[in-house]
Design a protein around this motif. Structure first.
Motif, PDB file in Angstrom:
ATOM      1  N   VAL A   1       1.263  -1.196   0.146  1.00 22.81           N
ATOM      2  CA  VAL A   1       0.449  -0.011   0.126  1.00 22.81           C
ATOM      3  C   VAL A   1       1.118   1.551  -0.126  1.00 22.81           C
ATOM      4  O   VAL A   1       1.936   1.397   0.850  1.00 22.81           O
ATOM      5  CB  VAL A   1      -1.153   0.271   1.137  1.00 22.81           C
ATOM      6  N   GLY A   2       0.570   2.074  -1.261  1.00 24.40           N
ATOM      7  CA  GLY A   2       1.433   3.658  -1.060  1.00 24.40           C
ATOM      8  C   GLY A   2       0.723   4.196   0.301  1.00 24.40           C
ATOM      9  O   GLY A   2      -0.141   4.418  -0.350  1.00 24.40           O
ATOM     10  N   VAL A   3       1.538   5.065   0.908  1.00 19.04           N
ATOM     11  CA  VAL A   3       1.001   5.988   1.718  1.00 19.04           C
ATOM     12  C   VAL A   3       1.751   6.892   1.804  1.00 19.04           C
ATOM     13  O   VAL A   3       2.967   7.153   0.981  1.00 19.04           O
ATOM     14  CB  VAL A   3       0.829   5.234   3.258  1.00 19.04           C
ATOM     15  N   ASN A   4       1.342   8.356   2.507  1.00 10.34           N
ATOM     16  CA  ASN A   4       2.435   9.503   2.005  1.00 10.34           C
ATOM     17  C   ASN A   4       3.151  10.277   3.701  1.00 10.34           C
ATOM     18  O   ASN A   4       2.892  10.739   3.819  1.00 10.34           O
ATOM     19  CB  ASN A   4       1.511  10.976   2.151  1.00 10.34           C
ATOM     20  N   TRP A   5       2.226   9.561   5.214  1.00  8.13           N
ATOM     21  CA  TRP A   5       3.091   9.418   5.882  1.00  8.13           C
ATOM     22  C   TRP A   5       3.759   8.089   7.362  1.00  8.13           C
ATOM     23  O   TRP A   5       2.345   7.413   6.747  1.00  8.13           O
ATOM     24  CB  TRP A   5       1.773  10.546   6.735  1.00  8.13           C
ATOM     25  N   LEU A   6       4.594   8.123   7.551  1.00  7.26           N
ATOM     26  CA  LEU A   6       4.485   7.062   8.165  1.00  7.26           C
ATOM     27  C   LEU A   6       5.387   7.353   9.731  1.00  7.26           C
ATOM     28  O   LEU A   6       6.036   6.787   9.841  1.00  7.26           O
ATOM     29  CB  LEU A   6       5.339   5.763   7.010  1.00  7.26           C
ATOM     30  N   ALA A   7       4.998   8.954  10.034  1.00  7.11           N
ATOM     31  CA  ALA A   7       6.134   9.496  11.277  1.00  7.11           C
ATOM     32  C   ALA A   7       7.224   8.728  10.953  1.00  7.11           C
ATOM     33  O   ALA A   7       7.843   8.728  12.076  1.00  7.11           O
ATOM     34  CB  ALA A   7       5.268   8.231  12.432  1.00  7.11           C
ATOM     35  N   GLY A   8       7.748   9.540   9.907  1.00  5.93           N
ATOM     36  CA  GLY A   8       9.165   9.869  10.109  1.00  5.93           C
ATOM     37  C   GLY A   8      10.060   8.528   9.242  1.00  5.93           C
ATOM     38  O   GLY A   8      11.249   8.810   9.106  1.00  5.93           O
ATOM     39  N   PHE A   9       9.206   7.494   9.140  1.00  5.98           N
ATOM     40  CA  PHE A   9       9.652   5.800   8.388  1.00  5.98           C
ATOM     41  C   PHE A   9       9.176   5.862   6.636  1.00  5.98           C
ATOM     42  O   PHE A   9       8.400   6.710   6.459  1.00  5.98           O
ATOM     43  CB  PHE A   9       9.021   4.906   9.070  1.00  5.98           C
ATOM     44  N   ASP A  10      10.258   5.356   6.241  1.00  7.17           N
ATOM     45  CA  ASP A  10       9.675   4.923   4.455  1.00  7.17           C
ATOM     46  C   ASP A  10       9.261   3.598   4.521  1.00  7.17           C
ATOM     47  O   ASP A  10       8.283   3.503   3.407  1.00  7.17           O
ATOM     48  CB  ASP A  10      11.170   5.269   3.980  1.00  7.17           C
ATOM     49  N   PHE A  11       8.688   2.473   5.248  1.00  6.84           N
ATOM     50  CA  PHE A  11       8.592   1.499   5.199  1.00  6.84           C
ATOM     51  C   PHE A  11       8.095   0.712   6.388  1.00  6.84           C
ATOM     52  O   PHE A  11       8.812   1.378   7.521  1.00  6.84           O
ATOM     53  CB  PHE A  11       9.795   0.676   4.555  1.00  6.84           C
ATOM     54  N   GLU A  12       6.924   0.008   6.575  1.00  8.19           N
ATOM     55  CA  GLU A  12       6.429  -1.147   7.572  1.00  8.19           C
ATOM     56  C   GLU A  12       5.824  -1.893   7.026  1.00  8.19           C
ATOM     57  O   GLU A  12       5.244  -2.193   5.797  1.00  8.19           O
ATOM     58  CB  GLU A  12       5.031   0.019   7.646  1.00  8.19           C
ATOM     59  N   ILE A  13       5.546  -3.037   8.026  1.00 16.70           N
ATOM     60  CA  ILE A  13       5.456  -4.135   7.486  1.00 16.70           C
ATOM     61  C   ILE A  13       4.672  -4.586   8.835  1.00 16.70           C
ATOM     62  O   ILE A  13       4.852  -5.146   9.841  1.00 16.70           O
ATOM     63  CB  ILE A  13       6.483  -5.313   7.284  1.00 16.70           C
ATOM     64  N   LYS A  14       3.390  -5.296   8.278  1.00 18.63           N
ATOM     65  CA  LYS A  14       2.363  -6.102   9.046  1.00 18.63           C
ATOM     66  C   LYS A  14       2.243  -7.109   8.662  1.00 18.63           C
ATOM     67  O   LYS A  14       2.156  -7.766   7.685  1.00 18.63           O
ATOM     68  CB  LYS A  14       1.339  -5.367   9.637  1.00 18.63           C
ATOM     69  N   VAL A  15       2.076  -8.252   9.563  1.00 21.35           N
ATOM     70  CA  VAL A  15       2.112  -9.731   9.074  1.00 21.35           C
ATOM     71  C   VAL A  15       0.485 -10.474  10.304  1.00 21.35           C
ATOM     72  O   VAL A  15       0.644  -9.900  11.558  1.00 21.35           O
ATOM     73  CB  VAL A  15       2.979 -10.887   9.018  1.00 21.35           C
ATOM     74  N   ILE A  16       0.096 -11.705   9.318  1.00 20.19           N
ATOM     75  CA  ILE A  16      -0.603 -12.295  10.432  1.00 20.19           C
ATOM     76  C   ILE A  16       0.197 -14.104   9.716  1.00 20.19           C
ATOM     77  O   ILE A  16       1.253 -13.800   9.021  1.00 20.19           O
ATOM     78  CB  ILE A  16      -1.909 -12.515   9.540  1.00 20.19           C
ATOM     79  N   ALA A  17       0.734 -14.771  10.868  1.00 18.39           N
ATOM     80  CA  ALA A  17       0.872 -15.774  11.004  1.00 18.39           C
ATOM     81  C   ALA A  17       0.315 -17.028  11.859  1.00 18.39           C
ATOM     82  O   ALA A  17      -0.713 -16.141  12.779  1.00 18.39           O
ATOM     83  CB  ALA A  17       2.319 -16.192  11.739  1.00 18.39           C
ATOM     84  N   ARG A  18       0.721 -17.956  11.586  1.00 17.00           N
ATOM     85  CA  ARG A  18       0.048 -19.480  12.262  1.00 17.00           C
ATOM     86  C   ARG A  18       1.401 -19.570  13.266  1.00 17.00           C
ATOM     87  O   ARG A  18       2.007 -19.924  13.176  1.00 17.00           O
ATOM     88  CB  ARG A  18      -0.590 -20.135  11.384  1.00 17.00           C
ATOM     89  N   ILE A  19       0.683 -19.591  14.414  1.00 17.73           N
ATOM     90  CA  ILE A  19       1.758 -20.087  15.601  1.00 17.73           C
ATOM     91  C   ILE A  19       1.635 -21.767  15.542  1.00 17.73           C
ATOM     92  O   ILE A  19       0.465 -22.410  15.233  1.00 17.73           O
ATOM     93  CB  ILE A  19       1.554 -19.697  16.995  1.00 17.73           C
ATOM     94  N   PRO A  20       2.759 -22.755  15.509  1.00 18.81           N
ATOM     95  CA  PRO A  20       2.978 -24.218  15.433  1.00 18.81           C
ATOM     96  C   PRO A  20       2.831 -24.683  15.831  1.00 18.81           C
ATOM     97  O   PRO A  20       2.983 -23.817  17.283  1.00 18.81           O
ATOM     98  CB  PRO A  20       4.665 -23.969  14.792  1.00 18.81           C
ATOM     99  N   THR A  21       1.960 -25.686  16.580  1.00 15.07           N
ATOM    100  CA  THR A  21       1.615 -26.461  17.813  1.00 15.07           C
ATOM    101  C   THR A  21       3.066 -27.303  17.673  1.00 15.07           C
ATOM    102  O   THR A  21       3.628 -27.674  16.321  1.00 15.07           O
ATOM    103  CB  THR A  21       0.724 -27.833  16.608  1.00 15.07           C
ATOM    104  N   LYS A  22       3.293 -27.315  18.920  1.00 13.99           N
ATOM    105  CA  LYS A  22       4.459 -27.833  19.933  1.00 13.99           C
ATOM    106  C   LYS A  22       4.001 -29.671  19.537  1.00 13.99           C
ATOM    107  O   LYS A  22       3.268 -29.677  19.905  1.00 13.99           O
ATOM    108  CB  LYS A  22       4.336 -27.877  21.338  1.00 13.99           C
ATOM    109  N   ALA A  23       4.808 -30.338  19.424  1.00 13.38           N
ATOM    110  CA  ALA A  23       4.862 -31.560  19.319  1.00 13.38           C
ATOM    111  C   ALA A  23       5.466 -32.142  20.272  1.00 13.38           C
ATOM    112  O   ALA A  23       5.584 -31.748  20.914  1.00 13.38           O
ATOM    113  CB  ALA A  23       6.054 -32.286  17.807  1.00 13.38           C
TER     114      ALA A  23
END
Length: 134
Positions: free
Chosen positions: A112-134
């Motif tokens: 997504v192109g944005v015009n403001w990131l509080a002084g930053f130029d790149f931000e990444i957010k994710v959704i992950a699946r937490i692995p089950t413990k064997a």
């Protein structure tokens, strides 16, 4: 009803920044991990001035949050990135992306192109699946 659990990286200095701004680094809900946007910030919260290094640092910060939840980059299902100048930043981002995601299948990715990131130029957010413990 699923309970929410806040996840924070072990770095106590960075934890102060989350407290100051009033949000969690990530929230675990069941076997899903919702990671807040990670930027290429130094420990004091200031932006890394070199763009490519800022992207690398954002991924490092992301990796630290994932690790705190028992995840790794291969557990990511969905990625959203925010860019202040996508056309000119794309090449550097793709170089870092190729280093980070080397295993198929790659996660979903929305940029997504944005015009403001509080002084930053790149931000990444994710959704992950937490692995089950064997």
């Amino acid at each position: 009803m699923l309970q929410r659990k806040a996840i924070f990286p072990e770095d106590s200095e960075r934890h102060k920044l989350y407290d100051e701004h009033g949000y969690s680094a990530a929230i675990q809900s069941g076997d899903l991990l919702f990671v807040s946007g990670q930027v290429g910030s130094r420990l004091d919260g200031s932006p890394e001035p070199d763009f490519k290094k800022q992207v690398v640092l954002a991924f490092k910060n992301l990796t630290n949050v994932l690790k705190a939840a028992g995840c790794e980059l291969n557990d990511i299902v969905d990625v959203t990135t925010f860019h202040t100048d996508p056309e000119n930043q794309f090449e550097a981002i793709m170089e870092v992306k190729k280093e980070v995601f080397q295993t198929l299948p790659y996660p979903n990715w929305t940029a997504v192109g944005v015009n403001w990131l509080a002084g930053f130029d790149f931000e990444i957010k994710v959704i992950a699946r937490i692995p089950t413990k064997a």
